[in-house]
Design a protein around this motif. Structure first.
Motif, PDB file in Angstrom:
ATOM      1  N   ARG A   7       0.834  -1.210   0.000  1.00 17.98           N
ATOM      2  CA  ARG A   7       0.000   0.000   0.000  1.00 17.98           C
ATOM      3  C   ARG A   7       0.862   1.250   0.000  1.00 17.98           C
ATOM      4  N   GLU A   8       1.872   1.277   0.855  1.00 20.61           N
ATOM      5  CA  GLU A   8       2.716   2.464   0.977  1.00 20.61           C
ATOM      6  C   GLU A   8       3.465   2.760  -0.312  1.00 20.61           C
ATOM      7  N   ARG A   9       3.994   1.731  -0.955  1.00 25.27           N
ATOM      8  CA  ARG A   9       4.731   1.939  -2.201  1.00 25.27           C
ATOM      9  C   ARG A   9       3.808   2.460  -3.307  1.00 25.27           C
ATOM     10  N   ILE A  10       2.650   1.870  -3.431  1.00 23.96           N
ATOM     11  CA  ILE A  10       1.710   2.305  -4.470  1.00 23.96           C
ATOM     12  C   ILE A  10       1.243   3.736  -4.197  1.00 23.96           C
ATOM     13  N   GLN A  11       0.970   4.026  -2.932  1.00 23.15           N
ATOM     14  CA  GLN A  11       0.509   5.366  -2.601  1.00 23.15           C
ATOM     15  C   GLN A  11       1.617   6.404  -2.764  1.00 23.15           C
ATOM     16  N   SER A  12       2.816   6.116  -2.270  1.00 24.64           N
ATOM     17  CA  SER A  12       3.880   7.119  -2.333  1.00 24.64           C
ATOM     18  C   SER A  12       4.407   7.312  -3.758  1.00 24.64           C
ATOM     19  N   ARG A  13       4.504   6.239  -4.526  1.00 21.75           N
ATOM     20  CA  ARG A  13       5.023   6.360  -5.898  1.00 21.75           C
ATOM     21  C   ARG A  13       4.009   6.901  -6.886  1.00 21.75           C
ATOM     22  N   PHE A  14       2.747   6.533  -6.694  1.00 17.35           N
ATOM     23  CA  PHE A  14       1.747   6.848  -7.714  1.00 17.35           C
ATOM     24  C   PHE A  14       0.558   7.656  -7.197  1.00 17.35           C
ATOM     25  N   GLY A  15       0.505   7.896  -5.882  1.00 14.86           N
ATOM     26  CA  GLY A  15      -0.599   8.657  -5.309  1.00 14.86           C
ATOM     27  C   GLY A  15      -1.936   7.935  -5.370  1.00 14.86           C
ATOM     28  N   ILE A  16      -1.895   6.618  -5.386  1.00 12.00           N
ATOM     29  CA  ILE A  16      -3.110   5.820  -5.494  1.00 12.00           C
ATOM     30  C   ILE A  16      -3.459   5.248  -4.122  1.00 12.00           C
ATOM     31  N   GLU A  17      -4.687   5.494  -3.694  1.00 10.54           N
ATOM     32  CA  GLU A  17      -5.155   4.894  -2.445  1.00 10.54           C
ATOM     33  C   GLU A  17      -5.497   3.432  -2.706  1.00 10.54           C
ATOM     34  N   VAL A  18      -5.015   2.553  -1.856  1.00  9.33           N
ATOM     35  CA  VAL A  18      -5.237   1.115  -2.015  1.00  9.33           C
ATOM     36  C   VAL A  18      -6.397   0.674  -1.128  1.00  9.33           C
ATOM     37  N   VAL A  19      -7.340  -0.022  -1.740  1.00 12.24           N
ATOM     38  CA  VAL A  19      -8.480  -0.592  -1.031  1.00 12.24           C
ATOM     39  C   VAL A  19      -8.323  -2.107  -1.110  1.00 12.24           C
ATOM     40  N   THR A  20      -8.353  -2.775   0.023  1.00  9.75           N
ATOM     41  CA  THR A  20      -8.191  -4.231   0.021  1.00  9.75           C
ATOM     42  C   THR A  20      -9.488  -4.905   0.461  1.00  9.75           C
ATOM     43  N   PRO A  21      -9.662  -6.150   0.054  1.00  6.68           N
ATOM     44  CA  PRO A  21     -10.843  -6.892   0.500  1.00  6.68           C
ATOM     45  C   PRO A  21     -10.857  -7.027   2.025  1.00  6.68           C
ATOM     46  N   GLU A  22     -12.064  -7.210   2.556  1.00  6.42           N
ATOM     47  CA  GLU A  22     -12.219  -7.452   3.987  1.00  6.42           C
ATOM     48  C   GLU A  22     -11.536  -8.777   4.348  1.00  6.42           C
ATOM     49  N   GLN A  23     -11.270  -8.975   5.630  1.00  4.81           N
ATOM     50  CA  GLN A  23     -10.551 -10.163   6.093  1.00  4.81           C
ATOM     51  C   GLN A  23     -11.205 -11.460   5.616  1.00  4.81           C
ATOM     52  N   GLU A  24     -12.519 -11.565   5.754  1.00  6.25           N
ATOM     53  CA  GLU A  24     -13.203 -12.798   5.324  1.00  6.25           C
ATOM     54  C   GLU A  24     -13.095 -13.007   3.818  1.00  6.25           C
ATOM     55  N   GLU A  25     -13.078 -11.907   3.069  1.00  8.23           N
ATOM     56  CA  GLU A  25     -12.912 -12.006   1.615  1.00  8.23           C
ATOM     57  C   GLU A  25     -11.488 -12.447   1.278  1.00  8.23           C
ATOM     58  N   GLN A  26     -10.516 -11.941   2.022  1.00  7.56           N
ATOM     59  CA  GLN A  26      -9.135 -12.361   1.812  1.00  7.56           C
ATOM     60  C   GLN A  26      -8.981 -13.852   2.082  1.00  7.56           C
ATOM     61  N   GLU A  27      -9.663 -14.342   3.100  1.00  9.31           N
ATOM     62  CA  GLU A  27      -9.607 -15.773   3.408  1.00  9.31           C
ATOM     63  C   GLU A  27     -10.233 -16.598   2.287  1.00  9.31           C
ATOM     64  N   LEU A  28     -11.336 -16.129   1.731  1.00  7.93           N
ATOM     65  CA  LEU A  28     -11.965 -16.817   0.606  1.00  7.93           C
ATOM     66  C   LEU A  28     -11.022 -16.837  -0.600  1.00  7.93           C
ATOM     67  N   ILE A  29     -10.407 -15.697  -0.885  1.00  4.30           N
ATOM     68  CA  ILE A  29      -9.464 -15.612  -2.005  1.00  4.30           C
ATOM     69  C   ILE A  29      -8.338 -16.621  -1.800  1.00  4.30           C
ATOM     70  N   HIS A  30      -7.777 -16.659  -0.616  1.00  2.00           N
ATOM     71  CA  HIS A  30      -6.705 -17.603  -0.295  1.00  2.00           C
ATOM     72  C   HIS A  30      -7.168 -19.045  -0.514  1.00  2.00           C
ATOM     73  N   ASP A  31      -8.338 -19.365   0.010  1.00  2.00           N
ATOM     74  CA  ASP A  31      -8.844 -20.733  -0.109  1.00  2.00           C
ATOM     75  C   ASP A  31      -9.065 -21.131  -1.560  1.00  2.00           C
ATOM     76  N   VAL A  32      -9.631 -20.240  -2.353  1.00  4.42           N
ATOM     77  CA  VAL A  32      -9.867 -20.555  -3.768  1.00  4.42           C
ATOM     78  C   VAL A  32      -8.540 -20.762  -4.491  1.00  4.42           C
ATOM     79  N   ILE A  33      -7.578 -19.920  -4.216  1.00  2.00           N
ATOM     80  CA  ILE A  33      -6.275 -20.056  -4.882  1.00  2.00           C
ATOM     81  C   ILE A  33      -5.641 -21.397  -4.530  1.00  2.00           C
TER      82      ILE A  33
END
Length: 103
Positions: A7-33
């Motif tokens: 997040r910090e690298r993307i924001q500081s280099r490009f000025g882009i705010e990073v939005v990440t999935p909620e914790q439960e969504e991250q767990e689903l993503i992990h499980d599917v992968i």
């Protein structure tokens, strides 16, 4: 996606705010992968769940989604959603080809 340095690298280099999935969504993503995609299993149910996560991110202000795992491109394609997808596998290959052809 949980580490601050992404997040910090993307924001500081490009000025882009990073939005990440909620914790439960991250767990689903992990499980599917790790339970499906790495074994070559691509299911419509998992695709629908990923697209729902992408839609929720868009409602939270995301204008693009980084597909930061090589297998996710097997599941979700740019034609599946209205939001821009950035498949890091494709981006890395394109950058390598550009370097190889232009050096």
């Amino acid at each position: 996606m949980q580490q601050a340095f992404y997040r910090e690298r993307i924001q500081s280099r490009f000025g882009i705010e990073v939005v990440t999935p909620e914790q439960e969504e991250q767990e689903l993503i992990h499980d599917v992968i790790f339970d499906e995609l790495v074994h070559g299993t691509v299911s419509d149910d998992s695709r629908d769940r990923f697209l729902s996560i992408i839609d929720r991110l868009a409602r939270r202000g995301a204008r693009g989604v980084i597909l930061g795992c090589t297998e996710i491109g097997m599941l979700v394609q740019p034609t599946d959603t209205h939001i821009a997808l950035y498949d890091t596998s494709v981006l890395h290959v394109e950058a390598a080809l550009d370097k190889a052809l232009n050096d």
